[in-house]
Design a protein around this motif. Structure first.
Motif, PDB file in Angstrom:
ATOM      1  N   CYS A  13       0.839  -1.214   0.000  1.00  0.00           N
ATOM      2  CA  CYS A  13       0.000   0.000   0.000  1.00  0.00           C
ATOM      3  C   CYS A  13       0.866   1.253   0.000  1.00  0.00           C
ATOM      4  N   LEU A  14       1.957   1.234   0.745  1.00  0.00           N
ATOM      5  CA  LEU A  14       2.869   2.373   0.768  1.00  0.00           C
ATOM      6  C   LEU A  14       3.471   2.602  -0.609  1.00  0.00           C
ATOM      7  N   ALA A  15       3.855   1.541  -1.306  1.00  0.00           N
ATOM      8  CA  ALA A  15       4.400   1.680  -2.653  1.00  0.00           C
ATOM      9  C   ALA A  15       3.366   2.278  -3.604  1.00  0.00           C
ATOM     10  N   ALA A  16       2.102   1.874  -3.466  1.00  0.00           N
ATOM     11  CA  ALA A  16       1.048   2.436  -4.311  1.00  0.00           C
ATOM     12  C   ALA A  16       0.843   3.926  -4.017  1.00  0.00           C
ATOM     13  N   VAL A  17       0.845   4.292  -2.742  1.00  0.00           N
ATOM     14  CA  VAL A  17       0.693   5.706  -2.376  1.00  0.00           C
ATOM     15  C   VAL A  17       1.872   6.522  -2.895  1.00  0.00           C
ATOM     16  N   MET A  18       3.079   5.962  -2.791  1.00  0.00           N
ATOM     17  CA  MET A  18       4.259   6.658  -3.307  1.00  0.00           C
ATOM     18  C   MET A  18       4.142   6.881  -4.814  1.00  0.00           C
ATOM     19  N   ALA A  19       3.671   5.886  -5.545  1.00  0.00           N
ATOM     20  CA  ALA A  19       3.519   6.021  -6.995  1.00  0.00           C
ATOM     21  C   ALA A  19       2.496   7.099  -7.337  1.00  0.00           C
ATOM     22  N   VAL A  20       1.383   7.123  -6.618  1.00  0.00           N
ATOM     23  CA  VAL A  20       0.360   8.149  -6.871  1.00  0.00           C
ATOM     24  C   VAL A  20       0.910   9.544  -6.562  1.00  0.00           C
ATOM     25  N   ILE A  21       1.604   9.693  -5.443  1.00  0.00           N
ATOM     26  CA  ILE A  21       2.183  10.992  -5.085  1.00  0.00           C
ATOM     27  C   ILE A  21       3.219  11.412  -6.121  1.00  0.00           C
ATOM     28  N   LEU A  23       3.378  10.545  -9.312  1.00  0.00           N
ATOM     29  CA  LEU A  23       2.710  10.924 -10.563  1.00  0.00           C
ATOM     30  C   LEU A  23       1.940  12.237 -10.428  1.00  0.00           C
ATOM     31  N   TYR A  24       1.353  12.454  -9.270  1.00  0.00           N
ATOM     32  CA  TYR A  24       0.543  13.654  -9.059  1.00  0.00           C
ATOM     33  C   TYR A  24       1.409  14.905  -8.917  1.00  0.00           C
ATOM     34  N   THR A  25       2.500  14.821  -8.168  1.00  0.00           N
ATOM     35  CA  THR A  25       3.307  16.018  -7.893  1.00  0.00           C
ATOM     36  C   THR A  25       4.513  16.169  -8.805  1.00  0.00           C
ATOM     37  N   HIS A  26       4.914  15.115  -9.517  1.00  0.00           N
ATOM     38  CA  HIS A  26       6.118  15.127 -10.357  1.00  0.00           C
ATOM     39  C   HIS A  26       7.334  15.580  -9.562  1.00  0.00           C
ATOM     40  N   SER A  27       7.412  15.120  -8.312  1.00  0.00           N
ATOM     41  CA  SER A  27       8.502  15.521  -7.431  1.00  0.00           C
ATOM     42  C   SER A  27       9.091  14.291  -6.742  1.00  0.00           C
ATOM     43  N   LEU A  28      10.355  14.037  -7.026  1.00  0.00           N
ATOM     44  CA  LEU A  28      11.035  12.921  -6.373  1.00  0.00           C
ATOM     45  C   LEU A  28      11.192  13.189  -4.877  1.00  0.00           C
ATOM     46  N   LYS A  29      11.403  14.450  -4.509  1.00  0.00           N
ATOM     47  CA  LYS A  29      11.575  14.811  -3.094  1.00  0.00           C
ATOM     48  C   LYS A  29      10.302  14.521  -2.296  1.00  0.00           C
ATOM     49  N   LYS A  30       9.145  14.884  -2.834  1.00  0.00           N
ATOM     50  CA  LYS A  30       7.882  14.629  -2.132  1.00  0.00           C
ATOM     51  C   LYS A  30       7.586  13.135  -2.076  1.00  0.00           C
ATOM     52  N   GLY A  99      -2.030  11.777  13.834  1.00  0.00           N
ATOM     53  CA  GLY A  99      -2.812  12.887  13.290  1.00  0.00           C
ATOM     54  C   GLY A  99      -1.942  14.091  12.968  1.00  0.00           C
ATOM     55  N   TYR A 100      -1.058  14.451  13.894  1.00  0.00           N
ATOM     56  CA  TYR A 100      -0.149  15.583  13.656  1.00  0.00           C
ATOM     57  C   TYR A 100       0.814  15.279  12.509  1.00  0.00           C
ATOM     58  N   ALA A 101       1.370  14.070  12.486  1.00  0.00           N
ATOM     59  CA  ALA A 101       2.295  13.703  11.408  1.00  0.00           C
ATOM     60  C   ALA A 101       1.589  13.697  10.054  1.00  0.00           C
ATOM     61  N   PHE A 102       0.379  13.168   9.998  1.00  0.00           N
ATOM     62  CA  PHE A 102      -0.373  13.167   8.736  1.00  0.00           C
ATOM     63  C   PHE A 102      -0.688  14.590   8.293  1.00  0.00           C
ATOM     64  N   TYR A 103      -1.051  15.456   9.225  1.00  0.00           N
ATOM     65  CA  TYR A 103      -1.331  16.850   8.897  1.00  0.00           C
ATOM     66  C   TYR A 103      -0.092  17.528   8.302  1.00  0.00           C
ATOM     67  N   LYS A 104       1.057  17.355   8.950  1.00  0.00           N
ATOM     68  CA  LYS A 104       2.291  17.968   8.440  1.00  0.00           C
ATOM     69  C   LYS A 104       2.656  17.392   7.070  1.00  0.00           C
ATOM     70  N   TRP A 105       2.500  16.094   6.887  1.00  0.00           N
ATOM     71  CA  TRP A 105       2.790  15.469   5.593  1.00  0.00           C
ATOM     72  C   TRP A 105       1.862  16.017   4.519  1.00  0.00           C
ATOM     73  N   TRP A 106       0.579  16.126   4.829  1.00  0.00           N
ATOM     74  CA  TRP A 106      -0.379  16.629   3.857  1.00  0.00           C
ATOM     75  C   TRP A 106      -0.096  18.087   3.492  1.00  0.00           C
ATOM     76  N   MET A 107       0.278  18.894   4.459  1.00  0.00           N
ATOM     77  CA  MET A 107       0.612  20.287   4.157  1.00  0.00           C
ATOM     78  C   MET A 107       1.850  20.367   3.251  1.00  0.00           C
ATOM     79  N   TYR A 108       2.810  19.491   3.453  1.00  0.00           N
ATOM     80  CA  TYR A 108       4.008  19.483   2.605  1.00  0.00           C
ATOM     81  C   TYR A 108       3.671  19.014   1.193  1.00  0.00           C
ATOM     82  N   ILE A 109       2.871  17.970   1.072  1.00  0.00           N
ATOM     83  CA  ILE A 109       2.532  17.423  -0.246  1.00  0.00           C
ATOM     84  C   ILE A 109       1.629  18.374  -1.018  1.00  0.00           C
ATOM     85  N   SER A 110       0.686  18.987  -0.359  1.00  0.00           N
ATOM     86  CA  SER A 110      -0.279  19.831  -1.069  1.00  0.00           C
ATOM     87  C   SER A 110       0.293  21.186  -1.493  1.00  0.00           C
ATOM     88  N   ASN A 111       1.428  21.593  -0.951  1.00  0.00           N
ATOM     89  CA  ASN A 111       2.010  22.883  -1.354  1.00  0.00           C
ATOM     90  C   ASN A 111       2.904  22.720  -2.562  1.00  0.00           C
TER      91      ASN A 111
END
Length: 111
Positions: A13-21, A23-30, A99-111
């Motif tokens: 599941c983590l590998a699938a999420v990584m692939a989606v991220i 493809l969506y962000t076109h960022s190796l860092k994210k 919850g805090y870690a997911f929030y920080k991750w989401w803020m980083y990915i969505s920017n």
């Protein structure tokens, strides 16, 4: 860990999420941040010694006693699902940290 199936499914599941991220962000860092976040999340949920932590919080500081060996032919009793015992303090700690870690991750990915 007695059952590696949960770890394998989590990593797939983590590998699938990584692939989606990726493809969506076109960022190796994210994508790598997603990998690190996911590995810490999986390790925090799947890998702990649940026999030790699956006790009330007040007993976490005392050592775990070794159970006695069972008789040669024990009476059949279904195993208790110790992985899903509900302890409010542990649930609050997990929900707060994740919850805090997911929030920080989401803020980083969505920017």
């Amino acid at each position: 860990m007695a059952d590696d199936a949960a770890l394998r499914k989590s990593l797939i599941c983590l590998a699938a999420v990584m692939a989606v991220i990726g493809l969506y962000t076109h960022s190796l860092k994210k994508m790598m941040v997603t990998y690190l976040f996911g590995m810490f999340a999986v390790a925090g949920v799947v890998l702990p010694d649940w026999e030790f932590f699956d006790r009330p919080f007040s007993q976490w500081t005392s050592p775990l006693s070794v159970p006695q060996l069972p008789p040669l032919h024990p009476p059949h009793s279904p195993p208790t699902p110790s992985r899903f015992r509900f302890y409010p303090l542990r649930t609050i700690i997990y929900a707060t940290v994740y919850g805090y870690a997911f929030y920080k991750w989401w803020m980083y990915i969505s920017n």
